[in-house]
Motif scaffolding. Structure first.
Motif, PDB file in Angstrom:
ATOM      1  N   PRO A  85      38.478  47.817  40.730  1.00  0.00           N
ATOM      2  CA  PRO A  85      37.232  47.468  40.051  1.00  0.00           C
ATOM      3  C   PRO A  85      36.623  46.167  40.565  1.00  0.00           C
ATOM      4  O   PRO A  85      35.653  45.671  40.032  1.00  0.00           O
ATOM      5  CB  PRO A  85      37.667  47.317  38.599  1.00  0.00           C
ATOM      6  N   LEU A  86      37.226  45.622  41.617  1.00  0.00           N
ATOM      7  CA  LEU A  86      36.796  44.323  42.110  1.00  0.00           C
ATOM      8  C   LEU A  86      35.471  44.388  42.854  1.00  0.00           C
ATOM      9  O   LEU A  86      34.898  43.361  43.201  1.00  0.00           O
ATOM     10  CB  LEU A  86      37.885  43.710  42.987  1.00  0.00           C
ATOM     11  N   ASP A  87      34.971  45.586  43.078  1.00  0.00           N
ATOM     12  CA  ASP A  87      33.677  45.749  43.727  1.00  0.00           C
ATOM     13  C   ASP A  87      32.543  45.965  42.718  1.00  0.00           C
ATOM     14  O   ASP A  87      31.402  46.185  43.109  1.00  0.00           O
ATOM     15  CB  ASP A  87      33.723  46.907  44.722  1.00  0.00           C
ATOM     16  N   SER A  88      32.855  45.888  41.440  1.00  0.00           N
ATOM     17  CA  SER A  88      31.821  46.091  40.412  1.00  0.00           C
ATOM     18  C   SER A  88      30.816  44.941  40.440  1.00  0.00           C
ATOM     19  O   SER A  88      31.128  43.836  40.896  1.00  0.00           O
ATOM     20  CB  SER A  88      32.457  46.184  39.026  1.00  0.00           C
ATOM     21  N   GLU A  89      29.619  45.210  39.948  1.00  0.00           N
ATOM     22  CA  GLU A  89      28.578  44.173  39.922  1.00  0.00           C
ATOM     23  C   GLU A  89      29.042  42.950  39.137  1.00  0.00           C
ATOM     24  O   GLU A  89      28.818  41.818  39.554  1.00  0.00           O
ATOM     25  CB  GLU A  89      27.294  44.731  39.312  1.00  0.00           C
ATOM     26  N   GLU A  90      29.673  43.195  37.994  1.00  0.00           N
ATOM     27  CA  GLU A  90      30.139  42.082  37.168  1.00  0.00           C
ATOM     28  C   GLU A  90      31.183  41.244  37.900  1.00  0.00           C
ATOM     29  O   GLU A  90      31.127  40.014  37.894  1.00  0.00           O
ATOM     30  CB  GLU A  90      30.707  42.592  35.847  1.00  0.00           C
ATOM     31  N   ALA A  91      32.126  41.901  38.553  1.00  0.00           N
ATOM     32  CA  ALA A  91      33.177  41.176  39.269  1.00  0.00           C
ATOM     33  C   ALA A  91      32.602  40.361  40.419  1.00  0.00           C
ATOM     34  O   ALA A  91      33.032  39.234  40.672  1.00  0.00           O
ATOM     35  CB  ALA A  91      34.229  42.141  39.794  1.00  0.00           C
ATOM     36  N   LEU A  92      31.624  40.928  41.112  1.00  0.00           N
ATOM     37  CA  LEU A  92      31.037  40.241  42.263  1.00  0.00           C
ATOM     38  C   LEU A  92      30.113  39.103  41.847  1.00  0.00           C
ATOM     39  O   LEU A  92      29.969  38.118  42.565  1.00  0.00           O
ATOM     40  CB  LEU A  92      30.283  41.239  43.144  1.00  0.00           C
ATOM     41  N   ALA A  93      29.494  39.229  40.666  1.00  0.00           N
ATOM     42  CA  ALA A  93      28.518  38.226  40.227  1.00  0.00           C
ATOM     43  C   ALA A  93      29.140  37.071  39.445  1.00  0.00           C
ATOM     44  O   ALA A  93      28.561  35.992  39.368  1.00  0.00           O
ATOM     45  CB  ALA A  93      27.441  38.897  39.373  1.00  0.00           C
ATOM     46  N   ASP A  94      30.312  37.293  38.863  1.00  0.00           N
ATOM     47  CA  ASP A  94      30.893  36.299  37.965  1.00  0.00           C
ATOM     48  C   ASP A  94      32.341  36.026  38.362  1.00  0.00           C
ATOM     49  O   ASP A  94      33.221  36.851  38.128  1.00  0.00           O
ATOM     50  CB  ASP A  94      30.818  36.811  36.522  1.00  0.00           C
ATOM     51  N   HIS A  95      32.581  34.854  38.951  1.00  0.00           N
ATOM     52  CA  HIS A  95      33.938  34.534  39.419  1.00  0.00           C
ATOM     53  C   HIS A  95      34.945  34.374  38.281  1.00  0.00           C
ATOM     54  O   HIS A  95      36.143  34.341  38.522  1.00  0.00           O
ATOM     55  CB  HIS A  95      33.923  33.290  40.310  1.00  0.00           C
ATOM     56  N   THR A  96      34.488  34.271  37.039  1.00  0.00           N
ATOM     57  CA  THR A  96      35.413  34.163  35.908  1.00  0.00           C
ATOM     58  C   THR A  96      35.789  35.533  35.343  1.00  0.00           C
ATOM     59  O   THR A  96      36.647  35.619  34.467  1.00  0.00           O
ATOM     60  CB  THR A  96      34.825  33.300  34.773  1.00  0.00           C
ATOM     61  N   TRP A  97      35.158  36.593  35.841  1.00  0.00           N
ATOM     62  CA  TRP A  97      35.385  37.938  35.307  1.00  0.00           C
ATOM     63  C   TRP A  97      36.861  38.327  35.344  1.00  0.00           C
ATOM     64  O   TRP A  97      37.386  38.874  34.371  1.00  0.00           O
ATOM     65  CB  TRP A  97      34.543  38.963  36.071  1.00  0.00           C
ATOM     66  N   VAL A  98      37.544  38.063  36.449  1.00  0.00           N
ATOM     67  CA  VAL A  98      38.950  38.469  36.545  1.00  0.00           C
ATOM     68  C   VAL A  98      39.797  37.790  35.476  1.00  0.00           C
ATOM     69  O   VAL A  98      40.687  38.406  34.900  1.00  0.00           O
ATOM     70  CB  VAL A  98      39.553  38.233  37.948  1.00  0.00           C
ATOM     71  N   TRP A  99      39.508  36.533  35.216  1.00  0.00           N
ATOM     72  CA  TRP A  99      40.280  35.789  34.216  1.00  0.00           C
ATOM     73  C   TRP A  99      39.992  36.316  32.815  1.00  0.00           C
ATOM     74  O   TRP A  99      40.907  36.490  32.012  1.00  0.00           O
ATOM     75  CB  TRP A  99      39.956  34.299  34.288  1.00  0.00           C
ATOM     76  N   ARG A 100      38.732  36.556  32.512  1.00  0.00           N
ATOM     77  CA  ARG A 100      38.339  37.013  31.173  1.00  0.00           C
ATOM     78  C   ARG A 100      38.743  38.459  30.904  1.00  0.00           C
ATOM     79  O   ARG A 100      39.160  38.800  29.800  1.00  0.00           O
ATOM     80  CB  ARG A 100      36.829  36.877  30.972  1.00  0.00           C
ATOM     81  N   SER A 101      38.583  39.317  31.898  1.00  0.00           N
ATOM     82  CA  SER A 101      38.790  40.748  31.678  1.00  0.00           C
ATOM     83  C   SER A 101      40.261  41.156  31.697  1.00  0.00           C
ATOM     84  O   SER A 101      40.592  42.243  31.203  1.00  0.00           O
ATOM     85  CB  SER A 101      38.015  41.554  32.722  1.00  0.00           C
ATOM     86  N   ALA A 102      41.131  40.344  32.225  1.00  0.00           N
ATOM     87  CA  ALA A 102      42.550  40.718  32.322  1.00  0.00           C
ATOM     88  C   ALA A 102      43.161  41.010  30.958  1.00  0.00           C
ATOM     89  O   ALA A 102      44.031  41.872  30.849  1.00  0.00           O
ATOM     90  CB  ALA A 102      43.338  39.625  33.033  1.00  0.00           C
ATOM     91  N   LYS A 103      42.689  40.331  29.938  1.00  0.00           N
ATOM     92  CA  LYS A 103      43.266  40.552  28.601  1.00  0.00           C
ATOM     93  C   LYS A 103      42.990  41.961  28.077  1.00  0.00           C
ATOM     94  O   LYS A 103      43.662  42.432  27.168  1.00  0.00           O
ATOM     95  CB  LYS A 103      42.758  39.500  27.627  1.00  0.00           C
ATOM     96  N   ASN A 104      42.012  42.650  28.664  1.00  0.00           N
ATOM     97  CA  ASN A 104      41.674  44.013  28.252  1.00  0.00           C
ATOM     98  C   ASN A 104      42.430  45.071  29.050  1.00  0.00           C
ATOM     99  O   ASN A 104      42.294  46.259  28.772  1.00  0.00           O
ATOM    100  CB  ASN A 104      40.168  44.252  28.408  1.00  0.00           C
TER     101      ASN A 104
END
Length: 176
Positions: free
Chosen positions: A74-93
């Motif tokens: 999922p690292l190619d998603s728009e959200e992942a590419l636009a927001d460098h904090t996405w990986v940190w925030r989304s991991a809890k889900n």
């Protein structure tokens, strides 16, 4: 993991150091449940799950320098590419198997890309496909490998401390 030969070349030594760091990271983060992977250690909000997803993204990011191809889902998603904090925030889900699989897949893609390119003569001097400094100059692949290894070195220290706090696991090298 076998030690490199005493006369190993530069690429072999760099890859060995990276593989040893990957193995340490896998050991320090492996086998945990969702609660342990999402546990923060204040004052930091960092979690082991976040570290796993972050290093998956880092692996994908640096694999681009060897292949020129974009990261996988999922690292190619728009959200992942636009927001460098996405990986940190989304991991809890994410469930533990998802996180572990994401990292393992990213490492496998990165490893394949690196081995294909580094099997050629003078490969370490080849310019990165993606990374560029502010000057517009692209670093060589030697620098990319060192930067990736440094990323693991930094986060292995975090993982070591967090894992000890979670269940007491300590040690420098993973068991054989």
């Amino acid at each position: 993991m076998d030690e490199p030969k005493p006369d190993a070349g530069e690429a072999e030594l760099l890859l060995f150091a990276l593989e040893r760091s990957r193995a340490t990271f896998a050991w320090k983060t492996g086998g945990l449940d969702a609660e342990a992977l999402s546990r923060a250690f204040p004052p930091s909000a960092m979690t082991l799950g976040g570290l796993i997803k972050h290093l998956a993204a880092v692996e994908e990011r640096y694999a681009i320098d060897f292949t020129g191809r974009p990261p996988g889902p999922p690292l190619d998603s728009e959200e992942a590419l636009a927001d460098h904090t996405w990986v940190w925030r989304s991991a809890k889900n994410d469930e533990p198997p998802q996180l572990y699989s994401l990292w393992q897949t990213a490492v496998a893609r990165s490893r394949t890309a690196m081995r294909a390119v580094l099997s050629t003569d003078d490969a370490l001097n080849r310019r990165a496909e993606y990374t560029a400094f502010d000057t517009g100059e692209h670093p060589n692949l030697r620098r990319i490998l060192i930067d990736l290894h440094d990323e693991y070195a930094r986060h292995n220290g975090h993982a070591d401390l967090m894992r000890e706090a979670i269940d007491g696991l300590v040690g420098q090298d993973p068991p054989d």
